[in-house]
Design an enzyme around this catalytic site. Structure first.
Site, PDB file in Angstrom:
ATOM      1  N   GLU A 177     102.651  15.870  32.514  1.00 39.29           N
ATOM      2  CA  GLU A 177     103.894  15.507  33.195  1.00 39.29           C
ATOM      3  C   GLU A 177     104.107  14.004  33.373  1.00 39.29           C
ATOM      4  OE1 GLU A 177     102.817  19.698  34.158  1.00 39.29           O
ATOM      5  OE2 GLU A 177     101.750  17.783  34.286  1.00 39.29           O
ATOM      6  N   LYS A 205      93.679  35.720  23.365  1.00 32.73           N
ATOM      7  CA  LYS A 205      94.497  35.951  24.551  1.00 32.73           C
ATOM      8  C   LYS A 205      95.178  37.312  24.433  1.00 32.73           C
ATOM      9  CE  LYS A 205      97.660  33.460  27.611  1.00 32.73           C
ATOM     10  NZ  LYS A 205      98.459  32.240  27.815  1.00 32.73           N
ATOM     11  N   ARG A 241     103.204  15.949  40.027  1.00 34.51           N
ATOM     12  CA  ARG A 241     102.132  15.218  39.359  1.00 34.51           C
ATOM     13  C   ARG A 241     102.626  13.909  38.754  1.00 34.51           C
ATOM     14  NH1 ARG A 241      98.221  19.106  36.059  1.00 34.51           N
ATOM     15  NH2 ARG A 241      96.959  19.591  37.864  1.00 34.51           N
TER      16      ARG A 241
END
Length: 614
Positions: free
Chosen positions: A356, A282, A384
């Site tokens: 979540e 990354k 969610r």
């Protein structure tokens, strides 16, 4: 140089590997310059440059179906599919989106912004192709952070059972936004650092090539390879292959030639679904982004003199570290400000990754165990967990403190990230409180009160993606116990009342302070303040309501229940607000200081004309 108008992915197929390396560097520099000097997702896109180039040398983004999970890393995809010139407008009002968008390009097969949807979407496409007898490749590109989502795992479980052939590219950079957590992430990390597996395969492959035993040795090789996968090393191969998904890798995601070999293979593989494990870095290509990928995950031009509300949360909880509570986050410790607490009390913060619903249910049981849970999740992501909020928390009236960060308009991230629905979706749930602080001190006080005095039922505290010019220490020095009562911000001998929910009250006050109007700061949407409702019932003739949220299902609906009043409401209309700056979005929703003032004057002027009001 690259073309400014035509899609580049077709040209890639005729390039030499030297030319591909050059175009990779050009793409990387272009993304860096555009994003670093404006805003957007930087490190994640720098990490997938070679991966995307190799992918589009083998697969066709128009003829095939390629779905980017979350899609914050789809900038290279956009550049290669006809949006090179428009890329300079990314995330600007009227410009291209920072995520895939089905209305923007036929190459954007599925819109995204939240994690974990790509495999489910790929399953849907594959099922439609079975029914319509279409032959094309269905490819899902998903990161290792998103792979731990419940939706991703549920969808993986369906691929073999539904007899579809989806090709999954697992982009493993050992990062989501914050550091990845969980067993799956650890499994991938353990495997990635074990060179012995790759070396063993190479030795066996070499022995096979030199042997005259032919197919017999190939059979032995297969058995040894499987033994390596399932027995000697902790590998993700067994996890996927037990689900009926063929596993290959890991492969260096920055080696275009090697990537092509594997991608060609999985393209031709037609027995069942297959996953290719690709390892990338990354932030690849720039020293500062490689060293600090979390810092450069998202780049934005912040007001340097403002302290974000997220940081207020982190510092307030740190101040309360000696009290018994446990804070939860979903791969967002930095974004929510919980990293401030995590640095001094790592045992006070649990990052459960992008899960979540599980976080909410875990928090409810923690509360039943006698410890106060503090669940700090962005408003848009809390959507969610709606079922968990109802079934696992509110139904049982379990005390959980929910901090809804990014409640309201969020700016350039756009409609997938706006926290404009939380008042509507929490207001309809029984047994909950919804507090809306007016400013930084009020936010800190509400958190302080919740921890010090405890809760009797679930409580939501919502605050926007904003901040104030304040001193943290001054906030901490002035902490006090508060309630959710509404407050007069300005009193006037007038029959006009302006009700402002939460921090948008600052704009309302600045816009209307010089007018003959009562301004009330609404600090609790549920329960309502009966004292002020009685005042409105008895004294108000004209009521203006302002809320940084959806008008449908919003606080304003409670005010419209008042009889014989002329009521005007301002907020987010029945539409999705496109990406732009937060200031532009507030203006569009009539919540900027300028818009509040103009609309107020227009309405009052009309009222005066009609009724000779003075």
């Amino acid at each position: 140089m690259t073309s400014q108008n035509t899609p580049l992915y077709n040209a890639l197929k005729n390039m030499s590997y030297k030319e591909l390396e050059e175009i990779a560097q050009e793409i990387r520099k272009y993304i860096f310059n555009v994003v670093y000097n404006n805003n957007g997702h930087l490190a994640s896109n720098l990490g997938v440059v070679e991966l995307t180039i190799a992918l589009y040398r083998i697969f066709d983004p128009i003829e095939d179906v390629i779905i980017w999970d979350t899609s914050h890393q789809s900038y290279v995809h956009k550049l290669l599919t006809g949006r090179w010139k428009d890329f300079k407008t990314i995330r600007e009002k009227g410009g291209i989106s920072g995520y895939t968008n089905i209305y923007e390009s036929p190459a954007d097969r599925f819109g995204a912004g939240h994690a974990g949807t790509s495999i489910a979407a790929s399953l849907g496409y594959a099922l439609s192709d079975k029914i319509k007898n279409r032959k094309r490749n269905i490819v899902a590109v998903i990161g290792d952070g998103a792979l731990g989502c419940g939706m991703a795992l549920e969808s993986l479980n369906q691929l073999n059972y539904q007899d579809v052939k989806v090709k999954i590219v697992l982009n493993d950079n050992n990062m989501a936004i914050s550091k990845n957590v969980g067993t799956i992430s650890q499994l991938l990390n353990n495997f990635r650092i074990k060179k012995e597996y790759t070396q063993a395969k190479e030795i066996l492959k070499s022995s096979l090539e030199d042997s005259s035993l032919g197919k017999d040795v190939e059979s032995v090789l297969k058995k040894v390879r499987n033994a390596l996968k399932f027995s000697i090393y902790d590998t993700p191969a067994s996890l996927f292959e037990e689900l009926g998904i063929k596993y290959y890798g890991p492969v260096d995601g920055h080696d275009i030639k090697k990537m092509e070999e594997f991608l060609e293979f999985i393209k031709a593989y037609d027995e069942k679904s297959v996953i290719l494990h690709v390892v990338t870095t990354k932030g690849k290509g720039f020293e500062e982004t490689e060293k600090s990928p979390t810092k450069y995950h998202g780049v934005s031009k912040k007001e340097l003199n403002k302290v974000s509300y997220s940081k207020i949360v982190g510092h307030t909880l740190s101040h309360l570290k000696d009290y018994e509570f446990l804070a939860f986050t979903g791969a967002m410790s930095d974004g929510t400000g919980l990293n401030v607490l995590q640095e001094i009390c790592p045992d006070k913060v649990i990052d459960m990754g992008i899960t979540e619903p599980s976080i909410v249910t875990t928090a409810s049981a923690l509360s039943l165990g006698g410890v106060l849970p503090v669940v700090d999740i962005y408003s848009t992501f809390m959507q969610r967990a709606f079922d968990s909020l109802i079934h696992d928390v509110a139904l049982q009236k379990i005390p959980v403190l929910f901090l809804l960060d990014r409640a309201g308009l969020v700016g350039e991230d756009g409609p997938t990230h706006h926290g404009v629905f939380d008042i509507a979706y929490t207001r309809l749930i029984p047994n909950v409180e919804i507090w809306t602080p007016l400013n930084a001190q009020d936010l800190a006080n509400m958190i302080y009160t919740s921890v010090i005095k405890g809760l009797k039922k679930p409580r939501f505290i919502r605050f926007p993606r904003d901040g104030e010019t304040i001193e943290i220490q001054n906030i901490l020095d002035n902490l006090q116990i508060v309630d959710g009562e509404w407050k007069y911000l300005k009193m006037a001998d007038s029959r006009i009342y302006a009700l402002a929910v939460g921090t948008i009250s600052q704009n309302v006050y600045d816009a209307l302070k010089d007018y003959d109007v009562n301004i009330i700061g609404v600090r609790s949407v549920k329960p309502l303040n009966e004292y002020f409702l009685e005042i409105l019932e008895q004294r108000a003739e004209y009521i203006f309501v302002y809320e940084e949220g959806s008008l449908k299902g919003g606080f304003n609906e409670e005010i419209f229940k008042l009889r014989n009043k002329k009521i005007y409401s301002f907020g987010v209309k029945d539409e999705f607000v496109s990406h732009a700056t937060r200031e532009e979005q507030l203006d569009e929703c009539d919540l900027s200081i300028k818009a509040i003032k103009e609309n107020f004057e227009k309405i009052i002027s009309k009222v005066k004309t009609q009724s000779s009001y003075e």
